[in-house]
Design a protein around this motif. Sequence first.
Motif, PDB file in Angstrom:
ATOM      1  N   LEU A  80       1.042  -0.924   0.261  1.00 34.00           N
ATOM      2  CA  LEU A  80       0.217   0.011  -0.036  1.00 34.00           C
ATOM      3  C   LEU A  80       0.975   1.246   0.010  1.00 34.00           C
ATOM      4  O   LEU A  80       1.786   1.180   0.801  1.00 34.00           O
ATOM      5  N   VAL A  81       0.483   2.236  -0.935  1.00 30.06           N
ATOM      6  CA  VAL A  81       1.416   3.566  -0.927  1.00 30.06           C
ATOM      7  C   VAL A  81       0.377   4.484  -0.669  1.00 30.06           C
ATOM      8  O   VAL A  81      -0.548   4.788  -1.282  1.00 30.06           O
ATOM      9  N   GLU A  82       0.737   5.545   0.393  1.00 30.67           N
ATOM     10  CA  GLU A  82      -0.030   6.456   0.646  1.00 30.67           C
ATOM     11  C   GLU A  82       0.672   7.893   0.245  1.00 30.67           C
ATOM     12  O   GLU A  82       1.788   8.128   1.027  1.00 30.67           O
ATOM     13  N   LYS A  83       0.280   8.709  -0.688  1.00 30.00           N
ATOM     14  CA  LYS A  83       0.819   9.800  -1.013  1.00 30.00           C
ATOM     15  C   LYS A  83       0.145  11.095  -0.620  1.00 30.00           C
ATOM     16  O   LYS A  83      -0.918  11.196  -0.855  1.00 30.00           O
ATOM     17  N   ASP A  84       0.915  11.854   0.025  1.00 29.98           N
ATOM     18  CA  ASP A  84       0.324  12.892   0.549  1.00 29.98           C
ATOM     19  C   ASP A  84       0.313  13.987  -0.455  1.00 29.98           C
ATOM     20  O   ASP A  84       1.214  14.612  -0.952  1.00 29.98           O
ATOM     21  N   ARG A  85      -1.195  14.625  -0.888  1.00 35.09           N
ATOM     22  CA  ARG A  85      -1.235  15.665  -1.810  1.00 35.09           C
ATOM     23  C   ARG A  85      -0.850  16.688  -0.941  1.00 35.09           C
ATOM     24  O   ARG A  85      -0.682  17.839  -1.911  1.00 35.09           O
ATOM     25  N   ASN A  86      -0.441  17.147   0.291  1.00 42.58           N
ATOM     26  CA  ASN A  86      -0.159  18.415   0.838  1.00 42.58           C
ATOM     27  C   ASN A  86       1.409  18.597   1.008  1.00 42.58           C
ATOM     28  O   ASN A  86       1.737  19.345   1.695  1.00 42.58           O
ATOM     29  N   SER A  87       2.039  17.517   0.884  1.00 41.76           N
ATOM     30  CA  SER A  87       3.562  17.505   1.055  1.00 41.76           C
ATOM     31  C   SER A  87       4.481  16.508   0.242  1.00 41.76           C
ATOM     32  O   SER A  87       3.606  15.870  -0.582  1.00 41.76           O
ATOM     33  N   SER A  88       5.594  16.442   0.178  1.00 40.20           N
ATOM     34  CA  SER A  88       6.194  15.231  -0.389  1.00 40.20           C
ATOM     35  C   SER A  88       6.411  14.026   0.520  1.00 40.20           C
ATOM     36  O   SER A  88       6.920  13.118  -0.049  1.00 40.20           O
ATOM     37  N   MET A  89       5.561  14.001   1.448  1.00 40.26           N
ATOM     38  CA  MET A  89       5.619  12.579   2.328  1.00 40.26           C
ATOM     39  C   MET A  89       4.917  11.559   1.413  1.00 40.26           C
ATOM     40  O   MET A  89       3.603  11.633   0.899  1.00 40.26           O
ATOM     41  N   VAL A  90       5.445  10.344   1.690  1.00 39.50           N
ATOM     42  CA  VAL A  90       5.008   9.136   0.896  1.00 39.50           C
ATOM     43  C   VAL A  90       5.263   8.005   1.969  1.00 39.50           C
ATOM     44  O   VAL A  90       6.337   7.697   2.389  1.00 39.50           O
ATOM     45  N   THR A  91       4.169   7.239   2.447  1.00 37.22           N
ATOM     46  CA  THR A  91       4.507   6.086   3.200  1.00 37.22           C
ATOM     47  C   THR A  91       3.925   5.062   2.434  1.00 37.22           C
ATOM     48  O   THR A  91       2.959   4.743   1.877  1.00 37.22           O
ATOM     49  N   THR A  92       4.753   3.791   2.574  1.00 30.12           N
ATOM     50  CA  THR A  92       4.807   2.663   1.977  1.00 30.12           C
ATOM     51  C   THR A  92       4.625   1.499   3.132  1.00 30.12           C
ATOM     52  O   THR A  92       5.431   1.342   3.956  1.00 30.12           O
ATOM     53  N   TRP A  93       3.608   0.686   2.831  1.00 30.77           N
ATOM     54  CA  TRP A  93       3.450  -0.599   3.573  1.00 30.77           C
ATOM     55  C   TRP A  93       3.647  -1.590   3.084  1.00 30.77           C
ATOM     56  O   TRP A  93       3.176  -1.767   1.755  1.00 30.77           O
ATOM     57  N   VAL A  94       4.405  -2.576   3.402  1.00 30.25           N
ATOM     58  CA  VAL A  94       4.747  -3.983   2.706  1.00 30.25           C
ATOM     59  C   VAL A  94       4.387  -4.880   3.827  1.00 30.25           C
ATOM     60  O   VAL A  94       5.158  -5.048   4.780  1.00 30.25           O
ATOM     61  N   VAL A  95       3.553  -5.961   3.189  1.00 29.04           N
ATOM     62  CA  VAL A  95       3.245  -6.998   4.205  1.00 29.04           C
ATOM     63  C   VAL A  95       3.699  -8.510   3.529  1.00 29.04           C
ATOM     64  O   VAL A  95       3.035  -8.539   2.173  1.00 29.04           O
ATOM     65  N   THR A  96       4.473  -9.220   4.157  1.00 29.74           N
ATOM     66  CA  THR A  96       4.983 -10.410   3.424  1.00 29.74           C
ATOM     67  C   THR A  96       4.919 -11.627   4.329  1.00 29.74           C
ATOM     68  O   THR A  96       4.782 -11.214   5.555  1.00 29.74           O
ATOM     69  N   PRO A  97       4.791 -12.686   3.831  1.00 28.36           N
ATOM     70  CA  PRO A  97       4.572 -14.101   4.944  1.00 28.36           C
ATOM     71  C   PRO A  97       6.106 -14.091   5.442  1.00 28.36           C
ATOM     72  O   PRO A  97       7.049 -13.772   4.988  1.00 28.36           O
ATOM     73  N   ALA A  98       6.053 -14.545   6.683  1.00 28.42           N
ATOM     74  CA  ALA A  98       7.053 -14.893   7.584  1.00 28.42           C
ATOM     75  C   ALA A  98       6.907 -16.232   8.220  1.00 28.42           C
ATOM     76  O   ALA A  98       7.150 -16.304   9.400  1.00 28.42           O
ATOM     77  N   GLY A  99       6.584 -17.134   7.360  1.00 26.24           N
ATOM     78  CA  GLY A  99       6.329 -18.548   8.179  1.00 26.24           C
ATOM     79  C   GLY A  99       4.948 -18.844   8.448  1.00 26.24           C
ATOM     80  O   GLY A  99       3.981 -18.037   8.014  1.00 26.24           O
TER      81      GLY A  99
END
Length: 149
Positions: A80-99
């Motif tokens: 999931l990528v969340e790009k802020d329209r009000n700034s340069s901020m970008v947050t990326t969520w990555v979920v992967t299997p871990a067993g």
Amino acid sequence: MAQVEATTERIIGADAETVFDTLADYSGSRSKLLPEHFSEYEVREGGDGEGTLVHWKLQATSKRVRDCLLEVTEPTDGQLVEKDRNSSMVTTWVVTPAGEGRSKAVVTTVWDGAGGIGGFFERTFAPKGLGRIYDTLLANLAAEVEGRA
């Protein structure tokens, strides 16, 4: 201006699909996961992953409040990528299997930092502060999905 980055991760006792679906549920579970640093949460379009437009205020410090209007995309499975329209901020969520029955959730936020001495302090302290905020959010996420198992 140098780019500032904050990354936090957690192993969660639930499968990756459950964790990802919970994170992507902006109209339901996401608001319950947010620590007290978030306020004025509002889904403005969509509400489930790709195509969502969500607003919140993030109070990173006692003096610093960001008014965020985030466009959500899902560039790849488990991301999931969340790009802020009000700034340069970008947050990326990555979920992967871990067993078996476990997953790893990683959240990374980047933005263009200030210059000069203010930028030095931002690059030094902001990642730690944001890391603590996301540690709490990931702990809330773990509590939410591990309770379903």
